[in-house]
Write a protein that holds these residues in place. Structure first.
Motif, PDB file in Angstrom:
ATOM      1  N   PRO A 180       0.818  -1.199   0.000  1.00  0.00           N
ATOM      2  CA  PRO A 180       0.000   0.000   0.000  1.00  0.00           C
ATOM      3  C   PRO A 180       0.855   1.253   0.000  1.00  0.00           C
ATOM      4  O   PRO A 180       1.878   1.335   0.672  1.00  0.00           O
ATOM      5  CB  PRO A 180      -0.797  -0.141   1.319  1.00  0.00           C
ATOM      6  CG  PRO A 180      -0.811  -1.605   1.591  1.00  0.00           C
ATOM      7  CD  PRO A 180       0.504  -2.109   1.099  1.00  0.00           C
ATOM      8  N   ALA A 181       0.409   2.226  -0.732  1.00  0.00           N
ATOM      9  CA  ALA A 181       1.181   3.455  -0.891  1.00  0.00           C
ATOM     10  C   ALA A 181       0.912   4.413   0.248  1.00  0.00           C
ATOM     11  O   ALA A 181       0.366   5.494   0.073  1.00  0.00           O
ATOM     12  CB  ALA A 181       0.845   4.107  -2.233  1.00  0.00           C
ATOM     13  N   GLU A 182       1.299   4.050   1.446  1.00  0.00           N
ATOM     14  CA  GLU A 182       1.146   4.925   2.592  1.00  0.00           C
ATOM     15  C   GLU A 182       1.996   6.165   2.371  1.00  0.00           C
ATOM     16  O   GLU A 182       3.156   6.098   2.066  1.00  0.00           O
ATOM     17  CB  GLU A 182       1.612   4.195   3.858  1.00  0.00           C
ATOM     18  CG  GLU A 182       0.911   2.872   4.082  1.00  0.00           C
ATOM     19  CD  GLU A 182       1.615   2.081   5.159  1.00  0.00           C
ATOM     20  OE1 GLU A 182       2.025   2.681   6.163  1.00  0.00           O
ATOM     21  OE2 GLU A 182       1.761   0.866   4.985  1.00  0.00           O
ATOM     22  N   GLY A 183       1.403   7.331   2.569  1.00  0.00           N
ATOM     23  CA  GLY A 183       2.171   8.550   2.407  1.00  0.00           C
ATOM     24  C   GLY A 183       2.252   9.021   0.966  1.00  0.00           C
ATOM     25  O   GLY A 183       2.908  10.011   0.677  1.00  0.00           O
ATOM     26  N   GLY A 184       1.579   8.326   0.044  1.00  0.00           N
ATOM     27  CA  GLY A 184       1.545   8.762  -1.331  1.00  0.00           C
ATOM     28  C   GLY A 184       2.643   8.156  -2.177  1.00  0.00           C
ATOM     29  O   GLY A 184       3.498   7.440  -1.697  1.00  0.00           O
ATOM     30  N   PRO A 185       2.625   8.428  -3.483  1.00  0.00           N
ATOM     31  CA  PRO A 185       3.555   7.817  -4.405  1.00  0.00           C
ATOM     32  C   PRO A 185       4.992   8.228  -4.137  1.00  0.00           C
ATOM     33  O   PRO A 185       5.272   9.332  -3.712  1.00  0.00           O
ATOM     34  CB  PRO A 185       3.085   8.335  -5.782  1.00  0.00           C
ATOM     35  CG  PRO A 185       1.711   8.842  -5.572  1.00  0.00           C
ATOM     36  CD  PRO A 185       1.633   9.289  -4.164  1.00  0.00           C
ATOM     37  N   SER A 186       5.933   7.332  -4.456  1.00  0.00           N
ATOM     38  CA  SER A 186       7.353   7.671  -4.363  1.00  0.00           C
ATOM     39  C   SER A 186       8.077   7.172  -5.601  1.00  0.00           C
ATOM     40  O   SER A 186       9.181   6.703  -5.538  1.00  0.00           O
ATOM     41  CB  SER A 186       7.976   7.065  -3.105  1.00  0.00           C
ATOM     42  OG  SER A 186       7.883   5.672  -3.131  1.00  0.00           O
ATOM     43  N   ARG A 187       7.423   7.289  -6.720  1.00  0.00           N
ATOM     44  CA  ARG A 187       8.015   6.858  -7.974  1.00  0.00           C
ATOM     45  C   ARG A 187       9.300   7.634  -8.238  1.00  0.00           C
ATOM     46  O   ARG A 187       9.376   8.838  -8.000  1.00  0.00           O
ATOM     47  CB  ARG A 187       7.013   7.104  -9.101  1.00  0.00           C
ATOM     48  CG  ARG A 187       7.492   6.622 -10.466  1.00  0.00           C
ATOM     49  CD  ARG A 187       6.363   6.757 -11.475  1.00  0.00           C
ATOM     50  NE  ARG A 187       6.842   6.448 -12.804  1.00  0.00           N
ATOM     51  CZ  ARG A 187       6.163   5.734 -13.688  1.00  0.00           C
ATOM     52  NH1 ARG A 187       5.013   5.231 -13.354  1.00  0.00           N
ATOM     53  NH2 ARG A 187       6.637   5.514 -14.887  1.00  0.00           N
ATOM     54  N   HIS A 188      10.338   6.942  -8.703  1.00  0.00           N
ATOM     55  CA  HIS A 188      11.630   7.536  -9.050  1.00  0.00           C
ATOM     56  C   HIS A 188      12.463   7.927  -7.832  1.00  0.00           C
ATOM     57  O   HIS A 188      13.523   8.530  -7.998  1.00  0.00           O
ATOM     58  CB  HIS A 188      11.471   8.768  -9.961  1.00  0.00           C
ATOM     59  CG  HIS A 188      10.676   8.505 -11.204  1.00  0.00           C
ATOM     60  ND1 HIS A 188      10.953   7.464 -12.059  1.00  0.00           N
ATOM     61  CD2 HIS A 188       9.606   9.152 -11.732  1.00  0.00           C
ATOM     62  CE1 HIS A 188      10.094   7.505 -13.081  1.00  0.00           C
ATOM     63  NE2 HIS A 188       9.268   8.501 -12.890  1.00  0.00           N
ATOM     64  N   VAL A 189      12.011   7.663  -6.619  1.00  0.00           N
ATOM     65  CA  VAL A 189      12.778   8.052  -5.441  1.00  0.00           C
ATOM     66  C   VAL A 189      13.752   6.944  -5.084  1.00  0.00           C
ATOM     67  O   VAL A 189      13.334   5.843  -4.713  1.00  0.00           O
ATOM     68  CB  VAL A 189      11.849   8.337  -4.236  1.00  0.00           C
ATOM     69  CG1 VAL A 189      12.681   8.706  -3.008  1.00  0.00           C
ATOM     70  CG2 VAL A 189      10.871   9.457  -4.577  1.00  0.00           C
ATOM     71  N   PRO A 190      15.069   7.176  -5.189  1.00  0.00           N
ATOM     72  CA  PRO A 190      16.025   6.126  -4.841  1.00  0.00           C
ATOM     73  C   PRO A 190      16.070   5.912  -3.331  1.00  0.00           C
ATOM     74  O   PRO A 190      16.080   6.872  -2.557  1.00  0.00           O
ATOM     75  CB  PRO A 190      17.355   6.661  -5.364  1.00  0.00           C
ATOM     76  CG  PRO A 190      17.179   8.142  -5.424  1.00  0.00           C
ATOM     77  CD  PRO A 190      15.726   8.394  -5.691  1.00  0.00           C
ATOM     78  N   VAL A 191      16.100   4.670  -2.928  1.00  0.00           N
ATOM     79  CA  VAL A 191      16.090   4.315  -1.516  1.00  0.00           C
ATOM     80  C   VAL A 191      17.483   4.506  -0.911  1.00  0.00           C
ATOM     81  O   VAL A 191      18.493   4.207  -1.546  1.00  0.00           O
ATOM     82  CB  VAL A 191      15.615   2.854  -1.355  1.00  0.00           C
ATOM     83  CG1 VAL A 191      15.857   2.346   0.057  1.00  0.00           C
ATOM     84  CG2 VAL A 191      14.142   2.742  -1.713  1.00  0.00           C
ATOM     85  N   LEU A 192      17.520   5.036   0.335  1.00  0.00           N
ATOM     86  CA  LEU A 192      18.769   5.194   1.083  1.00  0.00           C
ATOM     87  C   LEU A 192      19.821   5.978   0.288  1.00  0.00           C
ATOM     88  O   LEU A 192      21.015   5.695   0.352  1.00  0.00           O
ATOM     89  CB  LEU A 192      19.327   3.829   1.493  1.00  0.00           C
ATOM     90  CG  LEU A 192      18.470   3.024   2.496  1.00  0.00           C
ATOM     91  CD1 LEU A 192      19.003   1.597   2.630  1.00  0.00           C
ATOM     92  CD2 LEU A 192      18.464   3.713   3.859  1.00  0.00           C
ATOM     93  N   LEU A 193      19.364   6.994  -0.436  1.00  0.00           N
ATOM     94  CA  LEU A 193      20.266   7.740  -1.317  1.00  0.00           C
ATOM     95  C   LEU A 193      21.430   8.362  -0.547  1.00  0.00           C
ATOM     96  O   LEU A 193      22.595   8.225  -0.944  1.00  0.00           O
ATOM     97  CB  LEU A 193      19.485   8.827  -2.068  1.00  0.00           C
ATOM     98  CG  LEU A 193      20.321   9.756  -2.952  1.00  0.00           C
ATOM     99  CD1 LEU A 193      21.033   8.975  -4.042  1.00  0.00           C
ATOM    100  CD2 LEU A 193      19.438  10.852  -3.563  1.00  0.00           C
ATOM    101  N   ASP A 194      21.148   9.084   0.531  1.00  0.00           N
ATOM    102  CA  ASP A 194      22.212   9.751   1.280  1.00  0.00           C
ATOM    103  C   ASP A 194      23.211   8.738   1.832  1.00  0.00           C
ATOM    104  O   ASP A 194      24.429   8.977   1.814  1.00  0.00           O
ATOM    105  CB  ASP A 194      21.618  10.583   2.418  1.00  0.00           C
ATOM    106  CG  ASP A 194      20.826  11.784   1.918  1.00  0.00           C
ATOM    107  OD1 ASP A 194      21.021  12.172   0.748  1.00  0.00           O
ATOM    108  OD2 ASP A 194      20.025  12.330   2.697  1.00  0.00           O
ATOM    109  N   ALA A 195      22.704   7.605   2.323  1.00  0.00           N
ATOM    110  CA  ALA A 195      23.594   6.582   2.877  1.00  0.00           C
ATOM    111  C   ALA A 195      24.458   5.956   1.796  1.00  0.00           C
ATOM    112  O   ALA A 195      25.645   5.668   2.026  1.00  0.00           O
ATOM    113  CB  ALA A 195      22.768   5.512   3.594  1.00  0.00           C
ATOM    114  N   VAL A 196      23.888   5.738   0.623  1.00  0.00           N
ATOM    115  CA  VAL A 196      24.653   5.163  -0.486  1.00  0.00           C
ATOM    116  C   VAL A 196      25.767   6.114  -0.908  1.00  0.00           C
ATOM    117  O   VAL A 196      26.922   5.713  -1.103  1.00  0.00           O
ATOM    118  CB  VAL A 196      23.722   4.838  -1.674  1.00  0.00           C
ATOM    119  CG1 VAL A 196      24.534   4.568  -2.944  1.00  0.00           C
ATOM    120  CG2 VAL A 196      22.851   3.633  -1.350  1.00  0.00           C
ATOM    121  N   VAL A 197      25.434   7.394  -1.052  1.00  0.00           N
ATOM    122  CA  VAL A 197      26.439   8.374  -1.456  1.00  0.00           C
ATOM    123  C   VAL A 197      27.538   8.483  -0.399  1.00  0.00           C
ATOM    124  O   VAL A 197      28.739   8.530  -0.721  1.00  0.00           O
ATOM    125  CB  VAL A 197      25.791   9.746  -1.717  1.00  0.00           C
ATOM    126  CG1 VAL A 197      26.854  10.813  -1.949  1.00  0.00           C
ATOM    127  CG2 VAL A 197      24.852   9.666  -2.920  1.00  0.00           C
TER     128      VAL A 197
END
Length: 345
Positions: free
Chosen positions: A11-28
């Motif tokens: 379920p899309a709790e909080g609305g869509p997150s299409r195109h949002v990379p997960v854990l972006l700051d941590a990956v960088v």
């Protein structure tokens, strides 16, 4: 609709997150990109990680097996000043790709494992059990489809696929029901298969996931050989990373995470050995790795529910020679797409 564990819908709790990379700051933060470095983004997708790496001056080889993702990468490369090299291919081949593109080794590798929200959102890709579309699931849009597997795989093999790759406890019942129904007419649509699974196992009152979740996960992983690709990518990354280079892997379900955890443990820890064999040869440690994965904080989970199940594991390459190119004992006795029976067999 969002991608949940392993790219499975939730379920899309909080609305869509299409195109949002997960854990972006941590990956960088893990990759520490800088000018003059080259990093492989093995799962380019919509380019979220690649954009962040390019913004910090690093060059990126963007790999994806999905032709649509490569179209996005090609358009982005036109404005990247030669710092983005799109490659239509599999991340399991990243060592050969790095040699072809750069003629040498790289400073970092990032892999975001699983199907993307974009692919789920497109009903005609056949990943969704809540949107009607052809029963496809092929990331590369080539080779045997999920319909081929459902309609042609022997019932015992199908049960093993559902049990191991989907961790489906009712795998035998579902496989037998599929066998009985396909004798009357083949499965062609996603909602047709999802409806059969619901009919077979029902919906538990307190079950938070759709009954078809595990079946669709298993078929997707099998059709795309996702675990095999991940093993090949981990081994290739070990070969292609410079000393001090970093490998960052984001996973979404337990099968993937256990595999990555085992890889880093084998490469960064010495076996305790046996007191009866005190002189046994020690294997070279090829990575320095964190013991615990990095997970999303509450703020990220609120804005991007897909991140709830994400785990980031990171290792830094040592100067030791690579280990032998295998990870033994990871898979159950699963069938292969190569051995898929011909239609009507």
């Amino acid at each position: 609709m969002m991608a949940g564990p392993g790219g499975i819908e939730a379920p899309a709790e909080g609305g869509p997150s299409r195109h949002v990379p997960v854990l972006l700051d941590a990956v960088v933060a893990a990759l520490q990109p800088a000018q003059g470095q080259w990093i492989i983004d093995g799962t380019f997708g919509a380019g979220g990680y690649s954009r962040a790496l390019l913004a910090r001056g690093a060059g990126v080889i963007g790999i994806d097996r999905d032709p649509g993702a490569i179209e996005t990468a090609t358009a982005m490369a036109a404005t990247a000043g030669g710092l983005l090299k799109p490659v239509h291919g599999r991340f399991g081949d990243l060592e050969a790709i790095a040699q072809e593109q750069l003629g040498g080794r790289v400073d970092g590798v990032v892999l975001d494992i699983g199907v993307s929200s974009m692919q789920i959102d497109e009903a005609d890709r056949g990943f969704s059990f809540q949107k009607d579309g052809p029963l496809d699931m092929r990331m590369s849009r080539s080779g045997p489809s999920a319909a081929d597997v459902v309609n042609r795989l022997k019932v015992g093999d199908l049960a093993r696929v559902l049990n191991f790759l989907g961790e489906e406890r009712q795998a035998g019942r579902i496989a037998r029901a599929i066998e009985a129904r396909r004798a009357e007419r083949p499965f062609e649509r996603t909602l047709d298969l999802a409806g059969l699974v619901l009919k077979v196992i029902g919906r538990a009152p307190k079950d938070r996931i759709d009954p078809a979740t595990r079946t669709f996960q298993a078929l997707r992983i099998f059709v795309n050989d996702e675990l095999g690709e991940l093993v090949r990518a981990l081994i290739a990354a070990e070969n292609v990373l410079k000393p001090g280079g970093r490998l960052a892997v984001v996973t979404f379900h337990s099968l993937e995470d256990r595999l990555v955890k085992r890889f880093f443990r084998e490469r960064s820890e010495q076996d305790s050995g046996s007191r009866h064999l005190p002189d046994m040869a020690l294997k070279p440690l090829t990575f320095v790795a964190r013991n615990k994965p990095i997970t999303a904080d509450d703020a990220e989970i609120e804005t991007n529910p897909r991140s709830r199940s994400a785990k980031l594991r990171v290792g830094t390459r040592t100067d030791a020679a690579p280990r032998e190119a295998r990870l033994a004992g990871l898979f159950a006795d699963l069938p292969s797409l190569v051995d898929l029976p011909d239609a009507g067999a």
